[in-house]
Design a protein around this motif. Structure first.
Motif, short mmCIF file in Angstrom:
data_model
loop_
_atom_site.label_atom_id
_atom_site.label_comp_id
_atom_site.label_asym_id
_atom_site.label_seq_id
_atom_site.Cartn_x
_atom_site.Cartn_y
_atom_site.Cartn_z
N VAL A 1 0.87 -1.18 0.00
CA VAL A 1 0.00 0.00 0.00
C VAL A 1 0.91 1.23 0.00
O VAL A 1 1.48 1.60 1.03
N GLU A 2 1.04 1.83 -1.16
CA GLU A 2 2.02 2.92 -1.36
C GLU A 2 1.50 3.84 -2.46
O GLU A 2 1.19 3.37 -3.55
N ASP A 3 1.42 5.14 -2.17
CA ASP A 3 0.83 6.06 -3.15
C ASP A 3 1.85 6.66 -4.11
O ASP A 3 1.47 7.32 -5.08
N GLU A 4 3.15 6.46 -3.88
CA GLU A 4 4.15 6.97 -4.80
C GLU A 4 4.43 5.91 -5.87
O GLU A 4 5.00 4.85 -5.56
N PRO A 5 4.04 6.16 -7.12
CA PRO A 5 4.16 5.13 -8.17
C PRO A 5 5.57 4.60 -8.37
O PRO A 5 5.77 3.39 -8.52
N GLU A 6 6.57 5.47 -8.36
CA GLU A 6 7.94 5.02 -8.59
C GLU A 6 8.42 4.13 -7.45
O GLU A 6 9.05 3.09 -7.68
N ALA B 1 -1.73 -1.31 -4.04
CA ALA B 1 -2.86 -0.41 -3.85
C ALA B 1 -2.31 0.98 -3.58
O ALA B 1 -1.39 1.14 -2.76
N ALA B 2 -2.85 1.99 -4.26
CA ALA B 2 -2.31 3.34 -4.15
C ALA B 2 -3.10 4.23 -3.21
O ALA B 2 -2.63 5.31 -2.83
N THR B 3 -4.28 3.80 -2.81
CA THR B 3 -5.12 4.60 -1.93
C THR B 3 -5.67 3.73 -0.81
O THR B 3 -5.64 2.50 -0.88
N LEU B 4 -6.19 4.37 0.21
CA LEU B 4 -6.79 3.64 1.33
C LEU B 4 -7.99 2.83 0.85
O LEU B 4 -8.20 1.69 1.28
N ALA B 5 -8.78 3.40 -0.08
CA ALA B 5 -9.95 2.69 -0.59
C ALA B 5 -9.54 1.44 -1.38
O ALA B 5 -10.14 0.37 -1.22
N GLU B 6 -8.51 1.55 -2.22
CA GLU B 6 -8.03 0.39 -2.99
C GLU B 6 -7.50 -0.69 -2.06
O GLU B 6 -7.73 -1.88 -2.28
N ALA B 7 -6.79 -0.27 -1.02
CA ALA B 7 -6.25 -1.23 -0.07
C ALA B 7 -7.37 -1.96 0.67
O ALA B 7 -7.32 -3.18 0.87
N SER B 8 -8.39 -1.24 1.07
CA SER B 8 -9.53 -1.85 1.77
C SER B 8 -10.24 -2.86 0.88
O SER B 8 -10.64 -3.94 1.33
N GLU B 9 -10.38 -2.53 -0.41
CA GLU B 9 -11.02 -3.44 -1.36
C GLU B 9 -10.18 -4.69 -1.55
O GLU B 9 -10.72 -5.81 -1.59
N ALA B 10 -8.87 -4.53 -1.65
CA ALA B 10 -7.98 -5.68 -1.83
C ALA B 10 -8.05 -6.61 -0.62
O ALA B 10 -8.13 -7.84 -0.76
N ILE B 11 -8.03 -6.04 0.58
CA ILE B 11 -8.10 -6.84 1.81
C ILE B 11 -9.42 -7.60 1.89
O ILE B 11 -9.48 -8.75 2.35
N ASP C 1 2.10 2.15 3.80
CA ASP C 1 2.45 3.55 4.00
C ASP C 1 1.35 4.20 4.85
O ASP C 1 0.22 3.68 4.91
N ARG C 2 1.66 5.30 5.49
CA ARG C 2 0.65 5.96 6.32
C ARG C 2 -0.03 7.11 5.61
O ARG C 2 -1.25 7.27 5.72
N GLN C 3 0.73 7.93 4.90
CA GLN C 3 0.16 9.11 4.26
C GLN C 3 -0.41 8.73 2.91
O GLN C 3 0.28 8.74 1.89
N LEU C 4 -1.70 8.41 2.91
CA LEU C 4 -2.35 7.89 1.70
C LEU C 4 -3.51 8.78 1.29
O LEU C 4 -4.15 9.41 2.14
N PRO C 5 -3.83 8.82 -0.02
CA PRO C 5 -5.08 9.44 -0.43
C PRO C 5 -6.25 8.72 0.25
O PRO C 5 -6.37 7.50 0.14
N GLY C 6 -7.03 9.44 0.99
CA GLY C 6 -8.17 8.83 1.68
C GLY C 6 -7.98 8.71 3.17
O GLY C 6 -8.94 8.41 3.89
N GLY C 7 -6.77 8.94 3.68
CA GLY C 7 -6.58 8.89 5.12
C GLY C 7 -5.28 8.27 5.56
O GLY C 7 -4.40 7.97 4.74
N ASP C 8 -5.15 8.07 6.85
CA ASP C 8 -3.97 7.46 7.45
C ASP C 8 -4.01 5.96 7.23
O ASP C 8 -5.03 5.31 7.50
N GLY C 9 -2.91 5.37 6.76
CA GLY C 9 -2.87 3.94 6.52
C GLY C 9 -3.18 3.10 7.74
O GLY C 9 -3.63 1.95 7.61
N LEU C 10 -2.98 3.67 8.93
CA LEU C 10 -3.28 2.92 10.15
C LEU C 10 -4.76 2.57 10.27
O LEU C 10 -5.13 1.63 10.97
N GLU C 11 -5.61 3.33 9.55
CA GLU C 11 -7.04 3.00 9.55
C GLU C 11 -7.26 1.60 8.98
O GLU C 11 -8.17 0.88 9.41
N LEU C 12 -6.44 1.22 8.01
CA LEU C 12 -6.58 -0.10 7.39
C LEU C 12 -6.27 -1.20 8.41
O LEU C 12 -6.94 -2.24 8.41
N VAL C 13 -5.30 -0.96 9.27
CA VAL C 13 -4.95 -1.96 10.28
C VAL C 13 -6.14 -2.22 11.18
O VAL C 13 -6.50 -3.37 11.48
#
Length: 224
Positions: free
Chosen positions: A6-11, A30-40, A51-63
């Motif tokens: 889960v990382e929003d920087e493409p490179e 997954a590049a965003t919190l929403a994409e990561a949630s869908e994958a999980i 990563d923590r700083q994601l489009p859609g919020g803090d990555g810790l929300e996914l945890v």
């Protein structure tokens, strides 16, 4: 081993996924919190790199969402927010490890290996079935000390089937184990990889068979 990155920087994501692939890890990105949630919600993983700083919020929300859903995959936070307060927060929120950016890739690999070796892992690191010895951590298969040269996808296939030795594994499970959701997969791709793996196991004298269950999947057992 299958990892959700889960990382929003493409490179950064591209470099990490390629480097992990050289070590027999299959990576979904997954590049965003929403994409990561869908994958999980749709797939299973051996590890999540987050990563923590994601489009859609803090990555810790996914945890929190994962743990609430009973999904206890190890989570390694990989973040530029690396002061001690951030690390304590990440670990208290349910992450299993926290590595600050910038980082050395060899250290990341060591931390990944440590996480997937924990007692909650699916099984022992090294198992023997038939005459085959398979190292889940290093992705190495051997017969009587002689290493079988496998491609990355063949290694992932073998890993998935050894974990479920003697049981039927559905095509869907094997597809998920071998291909990421970004791959352009041909209809007969899985069967071709199975055929090549079957041939290599036979040539090495592994004493194992991969059997097809029409319309369902495959199962691995010892030759009679």
């Amino acid at each position: 081993m299958k990892i959700l990155l889960v990382e929003d920087e493409p490179e950064m994501a591209e470099v990490l996924a390629e480097a992990l692939g050289h070590h027999h890890f299959l990576t979904d990105h997954a590049a965003t919190l929403a994409e990561a949630s869908e994958a999980i919600a749709q797939y299973s993983y051996d590890l999540v790199i987050l990563d923590r700083q994601l489009p859609g919020g803090d990555g810790l929300e996914l945890v929190g969402r994962m743990r609430a859903a009973g999904k206890m995959y190890p989570v390694l936070v990989l973040s530029a927010r690396g002061d001690i307060t951030d690390k304590i927060l990440g670990l208290d929120e349910g992450a299993d490890d926290y590595l600050a950016k910038p980082f050395d890739f060899s250290e990341l690999l060591a931390r990944i290996r440590a996480l997937i070796r924990r007692p909650s892992a699916l099984q022992d690191d090294i198992v023997t079935v038939g005459s085959l010895t398979f190292d889940h951590i290093n992705g190495e298969a051997s017969v009587n000390g002689a290493v079988i040269r496998l491609t990355r996808r063949e290694t992932l296939l073998l890993d998935s089937m050894v974990r479920r030795f003697g049981r039927v594994v559905s095509r869907e499970t094997l597809m998920s184990s071998v291909f990421s959701f970004h791959d352009d997969v041909q209809p007969n791709a899985l069967d071709l990889h199975i055929s090549r793996l079957r041939q290599k196991l036979a040539e090495a004298g592994s004493g194992l068979r991969i059997n097809v269950v029409r319309g369902v999947g495959y199962f691995m057992n010892e030759e009679s």
